[in-house]
Design a protein around this motif. Structure first.
Motif, PDB file in Angstrom:
ATOM      1  N   ASP B  17       0.844  -1.210   0.000  1.00  0.00           N
ATOM      2  CA  ASP B  17       0.000   0.000   0.000  1.00  0.00           C
ATOM      3  C   ASP B  17       0.874   1.253   0.000  1.00  0.00           C
ATOM      4  O   ASP B  17       0.598   2.224  -0.702  1.00  0.00           O
ATOM      5  CB  ASP B  17      -0.905   0.034   1.245  1.00  0.00           C
ATOM      6  N   VAL B  18       1.925   1.212   0.816  1.00  0.00           N
ATOM      7  CA  VAL B  18       2.824   2.369   0.898  1.00  0.00           C
ATOM      8  C   VAL B  18       3.501   2.583  -0.451  1.00  0.00           C
ATOM      9  O   VAL B  18       3.554   3.706  -0.973  1.00  0.00           O
ATOM     10  CB  VAL B  18       3.894   2.167   2.003  1.00  0.00           C
ATOM     11  N   ALA B  19       3.996   1.475  -1.051  1.00  0.00           N
ATOM     12  CA  ALA B  19       4.689   1.560  -2.342  1.00  0.00           C
ATOM     13  C   ALA B  19       3.756   2.142  -3.404  1.00  0.00           C
ATOM     14  O   ALA B  19       4.136   3.036  -4.167  1.00  0.00           O
ATOM     15  CB  ALA B  19       5.182   0.174  -2.755  1.00  0.00           C
ATOM     16  N   ALA B  20       2.499   1.663  -3.421  1.00  0.00           N
ATOM     17  CA  ALA B  20       1.533   2.133  -4.418  1.00  0.00           C
ATOM     18  C   ALA B  20       1.291   3.632  -4.254  1.00  0.00           C
ATOM     19  O   ALA B  20       1.327   4.397  -5.217  1.00  0.00           O
ATOM     20  CB  ALA B  20       0.222   1.354  -4.273  1.00  0.00           C
ATOM     21  N   ARG B  21       1.080   4.048  -3.006  1.00  0.00           N
ATOM     22  CA  ARG B  21       0.788   5.462  -2.777  1.00  0.00           C
ATOM     23  C   ARG B  21       1.977   6.358  -3.136  1.00  0.00           C
ATOM     24  O   ARG B  21       1.808   7.442  -3.678  1.00  0.00           O
ATOM     25  CB  ARG B  21       0.399   5.681  -1.315  1.00  0.00           C
ATOM     26  N   ALA B  22       3.195   5.869  -2.819  1.00  0.00           N
ATOM     27  CA  ALA B  22       4.387   6.690  -3.074  1.00  0.00           C
ATOM     28  C   ALA B  22       4.846   6.581  -4.526  1.00  0.00           C
ATOM     29  O   ALA B  22       5.704   7.338  -4.969  1.00  0.00           O
ATOM     30  CB  ALA B  22       5.507   6.271  -2.131  1.00  0.00           C
ATOM     31  N   GLY B  23       4.287   5.609  -5.254  1.00  0.00           N
ATOM     32  CA  GLY B  23       4.686   5.411  -6.650  1.00  0.00           C
ATOM     33  C   GLY B  23       6.103   4.881  -6.777  1.00  0.00           C
ATOM     34  O   GLY B  23       6.849   5.255  -7.677  1.00  0.00           O
ATOM     35  N   VAL B  24       6.485   4.009  -5.822  1.00  0.00           N
ATOM     36  CA  VAL B  24       7.820   3.389  -5.876  1.00  0.00           C
ATOM     37  C   VAL B  24       7.658   1.878  -5.674  1.00  0.00           C
ATOM     38  O   VAL B  24       6.548   1.397  -5.427  1.00  0.00           O
ATOM     39  CB  VAL B  24       8.753   3.964  -4.769  1.00  0.00           C
ATOM     40  N   SER B  25       8.770   1.150  -5.774  1.00  0.00           N
ATOM     41  CA  SER B  25       8.705  -0.304  -5.556  1.00  0.00           C
ATOM     42  C   SER B  25       8.703  -0.609  -4.054  1.00  0.00           C
ATOM     43  O   SER B  25       9.106   0.237  -3.244  1.00  0.00           O
ATOM     44  CB  SER B  25       9.914  -0.973  -6.199  1.00  0.00           C
ATOM     45  N   THR B  26       8.264  -1.824  -3.710  1.00  0.00           N
ATOM     46  CA  THR B  26       8.285  -2.205  -2.287  1.00  0.00           C
ATOM     47  C   THR B  26       9.725  -2.263  -1.783  1.00  0.00           C
ATOM     48  O   THR B  26       9.986  -1.976  -0.614  1.00  0.00           O
ATOM     49  CB  THR B  26       7.604  -3.578  -2.052  1.00  0.00           C
ATOM     50  N   ALA B  27      10.664  -2.599  -2.695  1.00  0.00           N
ATOM     51  CA  ALA B  27      12.079  -2.641  -2.289  1.00  0.00           C
ATOM     52  C   ALA B  27      12.545  -1.249  -1.852  1.00  0.00           C
ATOM     53  O   ALA B  27      13.297  -1.102  -0.880  1.00  0.00           O
ATOM     54  CB  ALA B  27      12.952  -3.158  -3.430  1.00  0.00           C
ATOM     55  N   THR B  28      12.061  -0.229  -2.557  1.00  0.00           N
ATOM     56  CA  THR B  28      12.438   1.143  -2.199  1.00  0.00           C
ATOM     57  C   THR B  28      11.857   1.520  -0.837  1.00  0.00           C
ATOM     58  O   THR B  28      12.530   2.146  -0.008  1.00  0.00           O
ATOM     59  CB  THR B  28      11.946   2.135  -3.280  1.00  0.00           C
ATOM     60  N   VAL B  29      10.607   1.107  -0.596  1.00  0.00           N
ATOM     61  CA  VAL B  29      10.011   1.391   0.717  1.00  0.00           C
ATOM     62  C   VAL B  29      10.850   0.734   1.812  1.00  0.00           C
ATOM     63  O   VAL B  29      11.170   1.357   2.832  1.00  0.00           O
ATOM     64  CB  VAL B  29       8.542   0.896   0.792  1.00  0.00           C
ATOM     65  N   SER B  30      11.242  -0.517   1.583  1.00  0.00           N
ATOM     66  CA  SER B  30      12.075  -1.226   2.562  1.00  0.00           C
ATOM     67  C   SER B  30      13.367  -0.477   2.834  1.00  0.00           C
ATOM     68  O   SER B  30      13.783  -0.331   3.985  1.00  0.00           O
ATOM     69  CB  SER B  30      12.447  -2.620   2.040  1.00  0.00           C
ATOM     70  N   ARG B  31      14.001  -0.008   1.732  1.00  0.00           N
ATOM     71  CA  ARG B  31      15.250   0.729   1.912  1.00  0.00           C
ATOM     72  C   ARG B  31      15.020   1.991   2.745  1.00  0.00           C
ATOM     73  O   ARG B  31      15.819   2.320   3.621  1.00  0.00           O
ATOM     74  CB  ARG B  31      15.859   1.096   0.556  1.00  0.00           C
ATOM     75  N   PRO B  36      17.769   4.281   5.472  1.00  0.00           N
ATOM     76  CA  PRO B  36      17.371   5.572   4.892  1.00  0.00           C
ATOM     77  C   PRO B  36      18.559   6.363   4.324  1.00  0.00           C
ATOM     78  O   PRO B  36      18.369   7.228   3.470  1.00  0.00           O
ATOM     79  CB  PRO B  36      16.719   6.313   6.060  1.00  0.00           C
ATOM     80  N   ASP B  37      19.776   6.051   4.775  1.00  0.00           N
ATOM     81  CA  ASP B  37      20.941   6.769   4.263  1.00  0.00           C
ATOM     82  C   ASP B  37      21.273   6.359   2.829  1.00  0.00           C
ATOM     83  O   ASP B  37      22.083   7.004   2.167  1.00  0.00           O
ATOM     84  CB  ASP B  37      22.140   6.529   5.180  1.00  0.00           C
ATOM     85  N   ARG B  38      20.652   5.292   2.350  1.00  0.00           N
ATOM     86  CA  ARG B  38      20.963   4.836   0.990  1.00  0.00           C
ATOM     87  C   ARG B  38      19.941   5.301  -0.044  1.00  0.00           C
ATOM     88  O   ARG B  38      19.971   4.844  -1.179  1.00  0.00           O
ATOM     89  CB  ARG B  38      21.023   3.298   0.951  1.00  0.00           C
ATOM     90  N   VAL B  39      19.002   6.149   0.358  1.00  0.00           N
ATOM     91  CA  VAL B  39      18.039   6.675  -0.615  1.00  0.00           C
ATOM     92  C   VAL B  39      18.168   8.199  -0.663  1.00  0.00           C
ATOM     93  O   VAL B  39      18.732   8.809   0.253  1.00  0.00           O
ATOM     94  CB  VAL B  39      16.578   6.285  -0.248  1.00  0.00           C
ATOM     95  N   THR B  40      17.660   8.795  -1.732  1.00  0.00           N
ATOM     96  CA  THR B  40      17.752  10.258  -1.845  1.00  0.00           C
ATOM     97  C   THR B  40      16.770  10.901  -0.866  1.00  0.00           C
ATOM     98  O   THR B  40      15.786  10.286  -0.448  1.00  0.00           O
ATOM     99  CB  THR B  40      17.392  10.733  -3.267  1.00  0.00           C
ATOM    100  N   GLU B  41      17.061  12.141  -0.515  1.00  0.00           N
ATOM    101  CA  GLU B  41      16.188  12.912   0.364  1.00  0.00           C
ATOM    102  C   GLU B  41      14.759  12.937  -0.175  1.00  0.00           C
ATOM    103  O   GLU B  41      13.800  12.794   0.566  1.00  0.00           O
ATOM    104  CB  GLU B  41      16.686  14.378   0.443  1.00  0.00           C
ATOM    105  N   LYS B  42      14.666  13.118  -1.503  1.00  0.00           N
ATOM    106  CA  LYS B  42      13.355  13.290  -2.125  1.00  0.00           C
ATOM    107  C   LYS B  42      12.536  11.995  -2.011  1.00  0.00           C
ATOM    108  O   LYS B  42      11.369  12.015  -1.613  1.00  0.00           O
ATOM    109  CB  LYS B  42      13.541  13.681  -3.601  1.00  0.00           C
ATOM    110  N   THR B  43      13.174  10.877  -2.360  1.00  0.00           N
ATOM    111  CA  THR B  43      12.484   9.586  -2.259  1.00  0.00           C
ATOM    112  C   THR B  43      12.067   9.333  -0.816  1.00  0.00           C
ATOM    113  O   THR B  43      10.934   8.916  -0.538  1.00  0.00           O
ATOM    114  CB  THR B  43      13.416   8.452  -2.734  1.00  0.00           C
ATOM    115  N   LEU B  44      12.988   9.595   0.094  1.00  0.00           N
ATOM    116  CA  LEU B  44      12.700   9.363   1.510  1.00  0.00           C
ATOM    117  C   LEU B  44      11.461  10.152   1.939  1.00  0.00           C
ATOM    118  O   LEU B  44      10.573   9.621   2.590  1.00  0.00           O
ATOM    119  CB  LEU B  44      13.912   9.768   2.358  1.00  0.00           C
ATOM    120  N   LYS B  45      11.402  11.412   1.506  1.00  0.00           N
ATOM    121  CA  LYS B  45      10.278  12.252   1.912  1.00  0.00           C
ATOM    122  C   LYS B  45       8.967  11.709   1.336  1.00  0.00           C
ATOM    123  O   LYS B  45       7.964  11.579   2.040  1.00  0.00           O
ATOM    124  CB  LYS B  45      10.516  13.703   1.476  1.00  0.00           C
ATOM    125  N   THR B  46       8.987  11.363   0.029  1.00  0.00           N
ATOM    126  CA  THR B  46       7.783  10.838  -0.618  1.00  0.00           C
ATOM    127  C   THR B  46       7.292   9.585   0.113  1.00  0.00           C
ATOM    128  O   THR B  46       6.107   9.438   0.413  1.00  0.00           O
ATOM    129  CB  THR B  46       8.094  10.473  -2.091  1.00  0.00           C
TER     130      THR B  46
END
Lengths: 339, 339
Positions: B17-31, B36-46
């Motif tokens: 659900d989180v991945a769908a709402r944020a428009g990213v993959s579930t792997a990205t949500v997990s990261r 959190p230090d391995r993702v961009t500020e923007k992705t993290l915020k979304t």
């Protein structure tokens, strides 16, 4: 967050190991652990001997996944170092324990950002329900709990909107009652030593209670001399010195809790002031310090143990799908020797 | 144990659900949640906006199963209502929190059978490691912990056999030092108010410390007048009255903790006895009560906060697969006005 790895768990005893040792089926072991009243004494003894011999413990993580519950209840308190929280939480834990629930505890050091983080952490760790202190927090936290279907009980306060379950007391009313007695003794120049009123709803309501009593007595609330500081004996001493060195020193100093009041008492002794003849001092909570103090403190008694016990019962009701009512507990002014 | 059922959890938001709402993959949500230090500020915020909007919380039960750990650490203490445990456990929790661990707390009301039950419960609930108070318990409990590979740290004492990890202090040595000072002041008829020495190793070692000091001074340990009672101000009062109404009332009463000593002080005042001229009274722990008491108490200072902090570090070391060393913390006699 640092990851912690455990040594391999492959030789941790399993349900099957217990069954093999006891010479029974795994279903029988399950029955012994979950519904011991449905097995014979003899089977129970055989199985529990095997459980103890092997050091087996049921895997609640797996159970929690299957049942959607953990029987773990979280409490987030400002600090365990204040006797009032320790007392209330001890009673809360005893009542949970009677109902087969385990307590998870975190403390927020009176910081709202830390409290929010801990609400998410305890929820993520599987807390079925939460005890929180006071009601003032980001509305998004209440939304989060609602969405996650986590019952929460607010304690140490009566939630004014009545929108949330609370088991507490009315800080404003309690302090107004004491302030009315202070004014009744003839005091017109009043000081107050309080915790931070911007972030601590209990502290703010206590100050508002003094204002209300002043208004009722025809005094100007603006004349209340308030010093805000963190709860500690040392801070109470410093705040009292500050009030007394002002242009118009108060004849009564009302403190936000007993710890601050004991500090005020010590500072008064250092300044050679007699309590209550030269200056009156009052507390709030009625912890042991209050009656052990060099001059026993006039203070507000709060039923901390009863509050912890009833808060536990309310959460257990909520977890059973029932809708417990909020409870407002009575407080009581205890007149001793400082007013 | 009563079973508690929760409302259906099917509409609790999932990682998907989180991945769908944020428009990213579930792997990205997990990261975002785990590294959190391995993702961009923007992705993290979304992603975190979606997490907060949906009220998502990672499922630690599932994680715990996968990783064989929960990052939950249990503490079983006699009671939170004694300021010394509250203080030590507060420091323990703060240090755990810094290391991403959550505290599970249970209290045993000083009962060994309850403590054993709670060790099994907290372990079953997924505690990775345990803090325990003292060392005296059924050897089968240590076997259980060993088999379950649950590191435990023993606190508030130094474990005499050195077979177990402990972060504590030597109760015997601490009390012997104070008793030596008591005898040094000329006292020969000594009383002692102690907790139950049969089940409480800290209490027993403190009494043994007095005996050791008496022996060194050529006094007969048998002449020590010991009254055993549970820790409370009221019990301290009653025990003091009992000692003073005996055939040979002591000239110095050494108490097993500050709470009992404050009770003794109150009873002395009631009997019209001046402290220390008519009778000396000593405490143990150095809690706030000790210096706020009507006559500030001579007592033994115990570094409770430091002990809690180091106990947490030791357990975290153990969970990392390292072998922490036991620590014996120094205690110190604080001379005030009651000796």
């Amino acid at each position: 967050m640092e990851e912690i790895s455990k040594s391999p768990v492959s030789d941790v005893p399993t349900l099957a190991d217990v069954a093999a040792r006891a010479g029974v089926s795994t279903a029988t072991v399950s029955r012994c652990l979950n519904t011991p009243d449905r097995v014979t004494e003899k089977t129970l003894k055989t199985v529990m001997d095997a459980v103890n011999h092997l050091g087996y413990a049921p895997n609640y993580s797996a159970r929690a996944l299957a049942a959607g519950r953990t029987n773990m209840i979280g409490a987030i308190i400002p600090t365990m170092e204040n006797a009032i929280f320790a007392r209330g939480i001890q009673a809360f834990q005893e009542e949970l324990q009677k109902n087969g629930c385990t307590l998870l505890v975190a403390s927020s050091s009176y910081r709202q950002d830390l409290e929010e983080e801990q609400i998410r952490t305890l929820t993520a760790r599987g807390a079925d329900a939460l005890l929180l202190i006071g009601y003032q927090r980001d509305p998004q936290i209440y939304e989060f709990l609602k969405k996650r279907k986590i019952p929460a009980v607010l304690t140490w306060a009566s939630e004014p909107s009545q929108n949330f379950l609370s088991v507490g007391f009315d800080n404003r009313k309690a302090m107004k009652e004491l302030a009315t007695d202070v004014i009744g003794k003839g005091h017109r120049t009043i000081g107050c030593i309080s915790a931070d009123t911007a972030t601590n709803d209990r502290a703010r309501e206590r100050v508002e209670g003094i204002w209300a009593a002043m208004r009722d007595a025809g005094l100007e609330p603006d004349t209340l001399q308030v010093v805000e500081t963190a709860y500690s004996i040392e801070n109470g001493e410093a705040a009292f010195q500050q009030l007394m060195s002002g242009a118009n020193p108060p004849t009564a100093v009302m403190c936000g809790n007993d710890v601050l009041a004991v500090g005020a008492l010590r500072a008064a002794a250092d300044l050679g002031l007699k309590v209550p003849d030269d200056v009156a001092i009052t507390g709030f909570d009625n912890i042991e310090l209050a009656f052990v103090a060099p001059v026993p403190l006039t203070t507000v008694h709060v039923p901390h143990r009863r509050m912890g016990q009833l808060a536990a019962r309310a959460l257990i009701e909520a977890l059973h799908g029932r809708s417990p009512e909020s409870v407002e507990l009575p407080t009581e002014v205890r007149h001793r020797n400082t007013l």
